[in-house]
Scaffold this active site. Structure first.
Site, PDB file in Angstrom:
ATOM      1  N   CYS A   1      64.184   9.454  67.505  1.00  0.00           N
ATOM      2  CA  CYS A   1      64.111  10.742  66.816  1.00  0.00           C
ATOM      3  C   CYS A   1      64.113  10.577  65.304  1.00  0.00           C
ATOM      4  CB  CYS A   1      65.248  11.654  67.253  1.00  0.00           C
ATOM      5  SG  CYS A   1      66.888  10.919  67.118  1.00  0.00           S
TER       6      CYS A   1
ATOM      7  N   HIS B   1      70.955  12.607  67.109  1.00  0.00           N
ATOM      8  CA  HIS B   1      69.654  13.282  67.107  1.00  0.00           C
ATOM      9  C   HIS B   1      69.318  13.803  65.712  1.00  0.00           C
ATOM     10  CE1 HIS B   1      66.113  15.094  68.720  1.00  0.00           C
ATOM     11  NE2 HIS B   1      66.477  16.304  68.339  1.00  0.00           N
TER      12      HIS B   1
ATOM     13  N   ASN C   1      61.503  19.777  65.884  1.00  0.00           N
ATOM     14  CA  ASN C   1      62.397  19.056  66.786  1.00  0.00           C
ATOM     15  C   ASN C   1      61.573  18.308  67.837  1.00  0.00           C
ATOM     16  OD1 ASN C   1      64.389  18.272  68.689  1.00  0.00           O
ATOM     17  ND2 ASN C   1      65.647  20.042  68.167  1.00  0.00           N
TER      18      ASN C   1
END
Length: 304
Positions: free
Chosen positions: A12, A112, A127
């Site tokens: 991520c 994250h 995202n």
């Protein structure tokens, strides 16, 4: 056009940087190299005994997780800085901090990372757990950032001259792990994902109701929901998902153990829908006439 990368492994941090820059500029190997360089610099500042006891890297791990120091260093290559949103200097500006005046944010919770950036005058949430960029209205942006803070997210304000999207400069054919989306395509992808979630919730609700009824020796009745009870688009979407689920879901044998027979005459193995199973278990004649898959239904346990 909007550049978006979907989640791969624990990368991520890579997705966060690339969607911020709006192009596949960094790979996991690039960020890993930065992480190793930072590790070396940190060890040089320690005495040999302390450095040896420091153990594994604090800037990256085997899963592909990178620290804020790595992401910050990557941004410096582009002349960008990441400032914590709760920084005192940001809060003490005349008139107070206004998210609308910023260009982008980096958000982090535990392991994250994701980016929120303004493009073409509109805000988007990049995202990597989402199928496509999510549009955020100007009104909603502040409330969304506040909700992230309440959830424990650390938010960084990104400042500097952000690069234009390669798609906007005619270089949108850059190879990379992501995809280019038009705003309309991204909106449609989110709608499709929401419909799938609604259908999943409907299926789970139906399965749970059947399991409870089966455990208690009762049955399930599907009753039409009065039109005046429907309130808003969300209820309508959920009702449509329930109707679709009644067409798609097959009844487990345990739920049909009351002797309901399908078209082939085999009890519990006929592939009945939930609606048909409910009718067969309760009143095979009356309920079969009442079921209309184009209408909205509520689920009730009949063990009482």
């Amino acid at each position: 056009m909007l550049y978006h990368e979907k989640q791969v492994a624990a990368l991520c941090g890579v997705h966060c940087i690339n969607t911020l820059l709006q192009g596949p500029y960094f790979s996991e190997l690039d960020l890993a190299q930065i992480g190793h360089e930072l590790d070396q610099l940190e060890r040089q500042m320690l005495d040999p005994e302390t450095a040896a006891a420091a153990g594994q890297s604090g800037n990256l791990d085997e899963s592909g997780m990178f620290s804020i120091q790595v992401l910050t260093k990557a941004l410096q290559v582009w002349g960008l800085t990441a400032i914590p949103m709760d920084n005192r200097e940001l809060r003490e500006v005349p008139g107070g901090f206004d998210p609308q005046k910023e260009q982008a944010f980096i958000c982090n919770l535990q392991e994250h990372w994701f980016t929120i950036r303004k493009l073409g005058g509109e805000w988007y949430n990049f995202n990597s757990l989402y199928p496509a960029p999510e549009h955020l209205s100007a009104f909603y942006l502040t409330a969304y950032l506040d909700s992230l803070k309440q959830q424990g997210y650390t938010i960084f304000v990104v400042r500097g001259d952000l690069p234009l999207s390669p798609a906007a400069t005619g270089a949108g054919d850059m190879d990379g792990p992501g995809r280019w989306w038009s705003p309309d395509e991204a909106k449609e992808a989110h709608k499709s994902a929401q419909d799938s979630r609604n259908l999943g919730r409907a299926k789970n609700a139906m399965e749970g109701a059947l399991a409870r009824a089966a455990a208690a020796g009762g049955a399930i009745t599907l009753r039409k929901r009065a039109a005046q009870q429907m309130d808003g688009d969300e209820d309508a979407e959920l009702a449509a998902a329930i109707a679709a689920s009644m067409q798609d879901i097959q009844v487990p044998a345990a739920a049909a153990r009351g002797g309901a027979a399908g078209p082939s005459g085999a009890a519990g193995s006929s592939g009945l829908s939930y609606a048909a199973a409910a009718a067969a278990q309760s009143d095979p004649v009356a309920h079969r006439q009442a079921i209309d898959r184009d209408d909205n239904f509520e689920v009730y346990d009949d063990e009482d």
